[in-house]
Design a protein around this motif. Sequence first.
Motif, short mmCIF file in Angstrom:
data_model
loop_
_atom_site.label_atom_id
_atom_site.label_comp_id
_atom_site.label_asym_id
_atom_site.label_seq_id
_atom_site.Cartn_x
_atom_site.Cartn_y
_atom_site.Cartn_z
N ASN A 119 47.18 37.00 50.98
CA ASN A 119 48.13 36.56 50.00
C ASN A 119 48.79 35.16 50.43
O ASN A 119 49.37 34.45 49.79
N ASP A 120 48.82 34.99 51.77
CA ASP A 120 49.04 33.68 52.33
C ASP A 120 48.30 32.63 51.67
O ASP A 120 48.92 31.40 51.01
N TYR A 121 47.03 32.76 51.64
CA TYR A 121 46.10 31.83 50.73
C TYR A 121 46.40 31.42 49.27
O TYR A 121 46.69 30.49 48.86
N LYS A 122 46.61 32.62 48.66
CA LYS A 122 47.01 32.71 47.21
C LYS A 122 48.39 32.21 47.01
O LYS A 122 48.61 31.06 46.01
N ARG A 123 49.32 32.34 47.93
CA ARG A 123 50.79 31.79 47.69
C ARG A 123 50.86 30.33 47.87
O ARG A 123 51.31 29.43 47.40
N LEU A 168 38.62 39.67 53.63
CA LEU A 168 37.22 39.65 52.72
C LEU A 168 37.30 40.44 51.74
O LEU A 168 36.70 40.48 50.59
N LEU A 169 37.93 41.70 52.00
CA LEU A 169 37.94 43.00 50.92
C LEU A 169 38.57 42.32 49.59
O LEU A 169 38.43 42.59 48.66
N LYS A 170 40.01 42.00 50.16
CA LYS A 170 40.90 41.56 49.12
C LYS A 170 40.34 40.25 48.29
O LYS A 170 40.40 40.21 46.96
N ARG A 171 39.46 39.31 49.01
CA ARG A 171 38.75 38.41 48.29
C ARG A 171 37.85 38.94 47.20
O ARG A 171 37.72 38.47 46.17
N ALA A 172 37.10 40.09 47.59
CA ALA A 172 36.32 40.72 46.73
C ALA A 172 36.56 41.23 45.56
O ALA A 172 35.94 41.28 44.51
N PHE A 173 37.95 41.42 45.32
CA PHE A 173 38.60 41.94 44.14
C PHE A 173 39.53 40.96 43.46
O PHE A 173 40.48 41.18 42.73
N SER A 174 39.25 39.67 43.81
CA SER A 174 40.15 38.74 43.11
C SER A 174 39.34 37.48 42.56
O SER A 174 38.11 37.33 43.15
#
Length: 318
Positions: free
Chosen positions: A223-227, A247-253
């Motif tokens: 979320n820091d990266y995206k924000r 990395l898991l969250k990246r996989a779904f974004s």
Amino acid sequence: MKAFTKTKYGGPDVLRLEEVEKPSLKEGHLLVKVYANSANPADWHILRGKPFFARFSFGLFNPKDKILGADFAGVVEAVGKNVSGFKVGDRVFGETLQGGAFAEYVLAPAAVCGHMPAGTGFDVMAAVPIAGVTALQAIVTHGKLRKGESVLVNGSSGGVGHFAVQIAKAYGAEVTAVCSNRNIDFVTSLGADKVLAYDRENIHQHIGNYDLIIDTNGNLTFNDYKRLGKRGVMVGFTTIGHMISVLLKRAFSKFPLAQFTAEANTKDLNTLASLIQEGKIQPHIFKTYPYQDIPQAIGYIECMRTKGKVVMVWVGEI
């Protein structure tokens, strides 16, 4: 020749200074007389066999490679078959993640060596390989930085971070650096346009709008990266769990976040050498040890409070 060897996993105390055979020359390799090394987090991770999954590469129960060490600078003593661009007597620097550098001589593939720029010391160039290549590849290869973009460098005072600030500036970026309050002056001296002290402002609550986020510290959340940014590069990580979560969250974004393991090559090393020759980047040596104190040097960087790099020199020749 003298070399620091290890036969089991553990802390710096498991290292032993021993007399071992000089490496035999191989095709595609250079035999280099080592004048200086630098210490990296990779050294103590490999020494301790942590994280555990790394042992599948370095030896499951005991280390496969007896001699520790990656970064080196020295003089070519012999050139193997099918090597071009190097000759005996060349002053070179490079890295070998398979180990072998904490010794009087190292056998390294020519493909992971570069030419030292004229007038630079072995101690200076020994500080460059892993940290410099990682920073360059994070910013240019994976970050795809373009002139005029804004960059946030988290962990800007360490080995990789202090190179990242300077390289980003050399490539025309506006740089905001994150470090502790005590390192503000140091990071400013590297060329950072703005500095955020994480012990004054919570980076996880910071509001910003950057083209590229470079995290060498490894504590930013997905979320820091995206924000904060339009794209990001994850260089370090604080724990395996944290890395997997990101990395898991990246996989779904669809958010463009790169994560990589740097690999040295002659082209990138020579690029760094040119930037140093032109005065655009300068390795900062925080502390220097004689080669006999290589275990102490590794223990020192394991505390992770170093500004720039820690270097070790052989027989006082730099």
